[in-house]
Design an enzyme around this catalytic site. Structure first.
Site, PDB file in Angstrom:
ATOM      1  CB  CYS A   4       4.629  10.135   1.854  1.00 54.41           C
ATOM      2  SG  CYS A   4       4.790   8.467   2.511  1.00 54.41           S
ATOM      3  CB  CYS A   7       5.602  11.101   5.484  1.00 54.81           C
ATOM      4  SG  CYS A   7       7.159  10.391   4.877  1.00 54.81           S
ATOM      5  CG  ASP A  30      -3.054  -2.935   7.325  1.00 52.61           C
ATOM      6  OD1 ASP A  30      -2.008  -2.973   6.648  1.00 52.61           O
ATOM      7  OD2 ASP A  30      -4.189  -2.718   6.831  1.00 52.61           O
ATOM      8  CG  HIS A  46       9.614   9.144   1.977  1.00 54.73           C
ATOM      9  ND1 HIS A  46       8.295   8.731   2.038  1.00 54.73           N
ATOM     10  CD2 HIS A  46       9.968   9.071   0.669  1.00 54.73           C
ATOM     11  CE1 HIS A  46       7.873   8.440   0.814  1.00 54.73           C
ATOM     12  NE2 HIS A  46       8.871   8.639  -0.035  1.00 54.73           N
ATOM     13  CG  ASN A  86       3.395  -6.690  -0.202  1.00 55.82           C
ATOM     14  OD1 ASN A  86       3.746  -7.874  -0.233  1.00 55.82           O
ATOM     15  ND2 ASN A  86       2.264  -6.313   0.374  1.00 55.82           N
ATOM     16  CB  THR A  94      -1.172  -0.133  -2.215  1.00 56.38           C
ATOM     17  OG1 THR A  94      -1.153  -0.371  -0.805  1.00 56.38           O
ATOM     18  CG2 THR A  94      -1.708  -1.366  -2.928  1.00 56.38           C
ATOM     19  CG  HIS A  97       6.980   5.577   4.109  1.00 52.56           C
ATOM     20  ND1 HIS A  97       7.171   6.886   4.508  1.00 52.56           N
ATOM     21  CD2 HIS A  97       7.612   4.817   5.043  1.00 52.56           C
ATOM     22  CE1 HIS A  97       7.898   6.929   5.622  1.00 52.56           C
ATOM     23  NE2 HIS A  97       8.166   5.674   5.977  1.00 52.56           N
ATOM     24  CG  HIS A  99       4.540  -0.720   4.219  1.00 50.14           C
ATOM     25  ND1 HIS A  99       4.675   0.037   3.075  1.00 50.14           N
ATOM     26  CD2 HIS A  99       3.664  -1.701   3.909  1.00 50.14           C
ATOM     27  CE1 HIS A  99       3.910  -0.451   2.130  1.00 50.14           C
ATOM     28  NE2 HIS A  99       3.284  -1.532   2.602  1.00 50.14           N
ATOM     29  CG  HIS A 101       2.174  -5.918   5.511  1.00 47.40           C
ATOM     30  ND1 HIS A 101       0.871  -5.461   5.466  1.00 47.40           N
ATOM     31  CD2 HIS A 101       2.783  -5.428   4.400  1.00 47.40           C
ATOM     32  CE1 HIS A 101       0.696  -4.729   4.362  1.00 47.40           C
ATOM     33  NE2 HIS A 101       1.844  -4.702   3.699  1.00 47.40           N
TER      34      HIS A 101
HETATM   35  P1  AMP Z   1       1.004  -2.594   0.789  1.00 48.47           P
HETATM   36  O1  AMP Z   1      -0.123  -3.104  -0.061  1.00 48.47           O
HETATM   37  O2  AMP Z   1       2.051  -3.612   1.113  1.00 48.47           O
HETATM   38  O3  AMP Z   1       1.577  -1.309   0.234  1.00 48.47           O
HETATM   39  O4  AMP Z   1       0.362  -2.262   2.203  1.00 48.47           O
HETATM   40  C1  AMP Z   1      -0.211  -1.048   2.538  1.00 48.47           C
HETATM   41  C2  AMP Z   1      -1.044  -1.310   3.753  1.00 48.47           C
HETATM   42  O5  AMP Z   1      -1.355  -0.079   4.348  1.00 48.47           O
HETATM   43  C3  AMP Z   1      -2.362  -2.036   3.465  1.00 48.47           C
HETATM   44  O6  AMP Z   1      -2.415  -3.257   4.200  1.00 48.47           O
HETATM   45  C4  AMP Z   1      -3.413  -1.029   3.941  1.00 48.47           C
HETATM   46  O7  AMP Z   1      -4.530  -1.648   4.555  1.00 48.47           O
HETATM   47  C5  AMP Z   1      -2.628  -0.187   4.911  1.00 48.47           C
HETATM   48  N1  AMP Z   1      -3.136   1.156   5.117  1.00 48.47           N
HETATM   49  C6  AMP Z   1      -3.501   2.041   4.158  1.00 48.47           C
HETATM   50  N2  AMP Z   1      -3.900   3.198   4.724  1.00 48.47           N
HETATM   51  C7  AMP Z   1      -3.776   3.037   6.071  1.00 48.47           C
HETATM   52  C8  AMP Z   1      -4.034   3.869   7.206  1.00 48.47           C
HETATM   53  N3  AMP Z   1      -4.499   5.120   7.075  1.00 48.47           N
HETATM   54  N4  AMP Z   1      -3.819   3.359   8.436  1.00 48.47           N
HETATM   55  C9  AMP Z   1      -3.353   2.089   8.577  1.00 48.47           C
HETATM   56  N5  AMP Z   1      -3.080   1.269   7.558  1.00 48.47           N
HETATM   57  C10 AMP Z   1      -3.288   1.724   6.314  1.00 48.47           C
HETATM   58 ZN    ZN Z   2       6.844   8.631   3.463  1.00 49.13          ZN
END
Ligand code: AMP
Ligand code: ZN
Length: 113
Positions: A4, A7, A30, A46, A86, A94, A97, A99, A101
Site C-alpha cells: 500500500c 502505508c 498532496d 490500514h 473519495n 485511486t 487507503h 484519506h 483531502h
Molecule cells: P484519491 O484520488 O482520492 O484516491 O486521492 C489520492 C491522492 O493521492 C491524489 O490526490 C494524488 O495526487 C495523491 N498522491 C498519490 N501519490 C502520492 C504521493 N506519493 N505523495 C503525495 N500524494 C500522493
Molecule cells: Zn495502507
C-alpha cells in the site's frame, strides 16, 4: 499493508512532504495539488476506504477531523477550506487507503464535477 502506497509513506519507505504525525494519523502534502493548499490526512491503521468504517475503527475519523481543524488554522486557511473523501470507483478513489483531502487557499466551486 505491504503493497500500500500510503502505508509506505507512513513508514518513510516512500518519501513525503510531512506536515504532522501522531500515534493515530499522518498528514502530508498532496503530490498533485488541486488548490494552493492541498494536503492529505490518513489513519496509520490500514483502512481501505470509508466503506470499511465500523463502530470499532471509526473513532480515528473524529481524531482526524480534530487534527484537520488544528492544521487548517496553522496553515492560515482562515477563509475556509474543503474536506473531501473519495470512496470507491465512482467516488474517484485511486489510493486504497482511507484519506481525507484538505483543499484551501482559493474559492472552491460547488457542486464538484
Ligand atoms: P484519491 O484520488 O482520492 O484516491 O486521492 C489520492 C491522492 O493521492 C491524489 O490526490 C494524488 O495526487 C495523491 N498522491 C498519490 N501519490 C502520492 C504521493 N506519493 N505523495 C503525495 N500524494 C500522493
Ligand atoms: Zn495502507
Amino acid at each position: 499493508m505491504s503493497d500500500c502506497l500510503f502505508c509506505k509513506i507512513i513508514t518513510g519507505e516512500i518519501p513525503s512532504n510531512k506536515i504532522y504525525e501522531d500515534d493515530q494519523c499522518y498528514a502530508f502534502y498532496d503530490i498533485q495539488p488541486q488548490a494552493p493548499v492541498h494536503f492529505l490526512v490518513i489513519p496509520k491503521q490500514h483502512i481501505v476506504s470509508a466503506e470499511e468504517l465500523t463502530e470499532e475503527n471509526a473513532a480515528v475519523v473524529a481524531h482526524i477531523f480534530a487534527v484537520i481543524a488544528k492544521l487548517a488554522k496553522q496553515l492560515n486557511l482562515l477563509q475556509g477550506y474543503r474536506i473531501v473523501n473519495n470512496v470507491g470507483e465512482d467516488g474517484g478513489q485511486t489510493v486504497k487507503h482511507l484519506h481525507f483531502h484538505v483543499l484551501g487557499g482559493r474559492s472552491l466551486a460547488w457542486p464538484p464535477g
